[in-house]
Design a protein around this motif. Structure first.
Motif, mmCIF file in Angstrom:
data_model
loop_
_atom_site.group_PDB
_atom_site.id
_atom_site.type_symbol
_atom_site.label_atom_id
_atom_site.label_comp_id
_atom_site.label_asym_id
_atom_site.label_seq_id
_atom_site.Cartn_x
_atom_site.Cartn_y
_atom_site.Cartn_z
ATOM 1 N N VAL A 79 0.840 -1.203 0.000
ATOM 2 C CA VAL A 79 0.000 0.000 0.000
ATOM 3 C C VAL A 79 0.877 1.256 0.000
ATOM 4 C CG1 VAL A 79 -1.970 -1.095 1.151
ATOM 5 C CG2 VAL A 79 -0.216 0.016 2.541
ATOM 6 N N ASN A 80 0.343 2.289 -0.643
ATOM 7 C CA ASN A 80 1.049 3.573 -0.740
ATOM 8 C C ASN A 80 0.597 4.556 0.323
ATOM 9 O OD1 ASN A 80 2.470 3.319 -3.575
ATOM 10 N ND2 ASN A 80 0.423 2.470 -3.761
ATOM 11 N N SER A 81 -0.548 4.256 0.964
ATOM 12 C CA SER A 81 -1.077 5.183 1.968
ATOM 13 C C SER A 81 -1.970 4.402 2.930
ATOM 14 C CB SER A 81 -1.921 6.269 1.289
ATOM 15 O OG SER A 81 -3.058 5.678 0.665
ATOM 16 N N LEU A 82 -2.242 5.007 4.093
ATOM 17 C CA LEU A 82 -3.156 4.365 5.040
ATOM 18 C C LEU A 82 -4.558 4.300 4.465
ATOM 19 C CD1 LEU A 82 -2.093 5.723 8.544
ATOM 20 C CD2 LEU A 82 -1.872 3.397 7.657
ATOM 21 N N ASP A 83 -4.939 5.310 3.689
ATOM 22 C CA ASP A 83 -6.247 5.328 3.041
ATOM 23 C C ASP A 83 -6.408 4.104 2.134
ATOM 24 O OD1 ASP A 83 -8.748 6.719 2.061
ATOM 25 O OD2 ASP A 83 -7.617 6.560 0.194
ATOM 26 N N GLU A 84 -5.350 3.797 1.412
ATOM 27 C CA GLU A 84 -5.381 2.614 0.532
ATOM 28 C C GLU A 84 -5.563 1.336 1.355
ATOM 29 O OE1 GLU A 84 -2.025 2.262 -2.145
ATOM 30 O OE2 GLU A 84 -2.456 0.142 -2.535
#
Ligand SMILES: [Mg+2]
Length: 165
Positions: A79-84
């Motif tokens: 993942v590239n972000s926590l949102d992802e």
């Protein structure tokens, strides 16, 4: 039971195909790592996942793998972000209440987040498989094109793993 880790992007869902189309439309240079990171970090993953096709009956294949009782299964996804990570977990939970989901920060090797020795990794990216095998794991490449020699056993449907072990 063998430990079996299954990649998400490009294996269970075609997020790669959908986002590459978006990148082409936005004329983002896919060879520019900074631009790619920026794109993936700012993406609305919740929305993206509702638009993304499942690859070759991936979720049903996962159920068959579970029911075979041959493997301890986990989804191992960069993942590239926590949102992802949140969007992927919520999306996968619509299909499975009880599967282990391990989001891995993009900068970290999949071999550094779980024990790869003697475990199987199904991944579409050969770089991940090379790292996995260098740590004593078993790499299986997922590809919708079975004709290319990729240096790893190749499957185009996830449930094919059941008869391989
Ligand atoms: Mg992948």
């Amino acid at each position: 039971m063998k430990n079996l880790y299954i990649d998400f992007d490009g294996v269970i869902m075609d997020t790669i195909g959908v986002t590459y189309d978006m990148l082409d439309r936005l004329e983002v240079d896919r060879k520019d790592p900074d631009k790619m990171k920026e794109f993936y970090s700012n993406l609305n993953w919740k929305q993206l996942l509702t638009l993304t096709p499942i690859i070759n009956d991936g979720f049903n294949c996962l159920k068959k793998i579970f029911n075979s009782n041959k493997f301890n299964v986990a989804i191992l996804t960069h993942v590239n972000s926590l949102d992802e990570a949140v969007a992927k977990i919520n999306h996968i939970r619509k299909y499975f209440k009880d599967i282990t989901i391990i989001p891995v920060p993009r900068e970290i090797s999949k071999t550094k987040i779980c024990l790869s020795k003697d475990a199987i990794l199904i991944d579409d990216y050969s770089g991940n498989l090379k790292e996995w095998e260098s740590e004593g794991g078993i790499g299986i490449q997922f590809s919708r094109d079975l004709t290319k020699d990729k240096g790893f056993p190749v499957i185009d449907k996830l449930d094919k793993i059941i008869d391989m072990f």
